[in-house]
Design an enzyme around this catalytic site. Structure first.
Site, PDB file in Angstrom:
ATOM      1  N   TYR A  57      27.404  29.173  33.448  1.00 17.43           N
ATOM      2  CA  TYR A  57      27.599  29.818  32.445  1.00 17.43           C
ATOM      3  C   TYR A  57      26.872  29.702  31.012  1.00 17.43           C
ATOM      4  CZ  TYR A  57      31.697  31.499  35.194  1.00 17.43           C
ATOM      5  OH  TYR A  57      32.606  31.867  36.057  1.00 17.43           O
ATOM      6  N   LEU A 206      40.570  43.495  35.354  1.00 18.90           N
ATOM      7  CA  LEU A 206      40.477  44.545  34.614  1.00 18.90           C
ATOM      8  C   LEU A 206      39.344  45.588  34.977  1.00 18.90           C
ATOM      9  CD1 LEU A 206      40.912  43.093  31.018  1.00 18.90           C
ATOM     10  CD2 LEU A 206      42.692  43.974  32.770  1.00 18.90           C
ATOM     11  N   GLY A 207      38.835  45.162  35.965  1.00 20.58           N
ATOM     12  CA  GLY A 207      37.591  45.887  36.636  1.00 20.58           C
ATOM     13  C   GLY A 207      36.156  45.542  36.521  1.00 20.58           C
TER      14      GLY A 207
END
Length: 285
Positions: A57, A206-207
């Site tokens: 990340y 959340l998608g």
């Protein structure tokens, strides 16, 4: 907030994901380093004892922020990372899942975070592959656990067959797969985790890659949110907690405002009417 076992630890069911601490697409420096540091510290102040991260990340950004914000870490903090991927110089995602790359990935996480052991490390799979290759990867993970570099082995982006193969070899303490109100392809994996008492940590709750509007803009989600005086995101996160007792949330953000909202989702009770409207384990009605 209630807790659930993550290997040898009991952690609160709402944790924190470090993926959004770097720049857009988990690549490059943060938009606002000072706020990123403040978000991490506030998360711990609010009771977070499970942080999910990865050396790729950034790369090399999320772990540096976590160390700068929290070192020396609280004794009860479970730091969980993942290996099996890397980034190219434009932020693209590449596989790095050979046994020697998995070991190098764990060692890089340990160095960057400044710890001798991680609470768990997830083996990230990229596609359905040769079971022999998975066995070789598991050999590497088991060896690192036995050496004390990691406390527990997790898996990410796996199907039921792969998880059963791993469970036949060793204990698996957590599974990270995509899962949300409108995309439940990982339901068989979740069900197996429930059966075996394994923590299930959904990503994209959340998608995100599946389209946030499909979740947050769904009429049922918006209606429940309006009735319960909550945000659609809080409803979607609370549903993940309600769908099974072993689900752990790791919502990520680099915003203090969004962090407070995400953490509040852990205290939102979805009543019978809300669960019925949201499908209570299926897709929204």
């Amino acid at each position: 907030m209630k807790t659930f076992p993550l290997g040898r630890r009991n952690v609160h069911r709402v944790g924190f994901g470090a993926m959004q601490l770097p720049g857009r697409g988990a690549f490059g420096p943060p938009r606002d380093r000072a706020e990123a540091l403040a978000v991490v510290r506030r998360a711990v102040d609010l009771g977070v004892d499970h942080i999910d991260t990865a050396q790729y990340y950034g790369p090399d950004v999320a772990n540096e922020i976590l160390r700068s914000a929290l070192y020396p870490y609280p004794e009860n903090l479970a730091l969980v990372s993942k290996v099996g991927a890397k980034r190219d110089d434009k932020g693209g995602w590449l596989a790095a899942d050979r046994p020697e790359e998995l070991r190098a990935g764990v060692q890089e996480n340990l160095r960057a975070l400044g710890v001798e052991r991680l609470a768990a490390v997830n083996l990230r799979l990229h596609a359905k592959g040769d079971p022999k290759v998975l066995d070789e990867q598991l050999d590497a993970m088991i060896a690192m656990r036995d050496e004390g570099l990691i406390e527990g082995i997790g898996m990410s982006n796996v199907d039921e067959e792969q998880l059963r193969q791993a469970l036949a070899r060793t204990e698996i303490v957590c599974v990270q797969n995509p899962f949300n109100l409108v995309d439940q392809q990982s339901r068989p994996v979740l069900d197996l985790c429930v059966e075996r008492g394994i923590a299930f940590v959904p990503f994209f709750p959340l998608g995100a890659a599946f389209g946030r509007e499909r979740v947050l803009g769904h009429p049922a989600v918006k209606a429940v949110a309006a009735r319960l005086d909550a945000t659609p995101a809080q409803v979607a996160l609370a549903w993940v907690l309600a769908v099974a007792p072993n689900t752990l949330l790791i919502p990520g953000t680099a915003s203090l405002e969004h962090l407070e909202q995400n953490m509040a989702a852990g205290h939102l009770r979805l009543d019978e009417d809300a669960l019925a409207a949201l499908g209570a384990g299926g897709t929204p009605e």
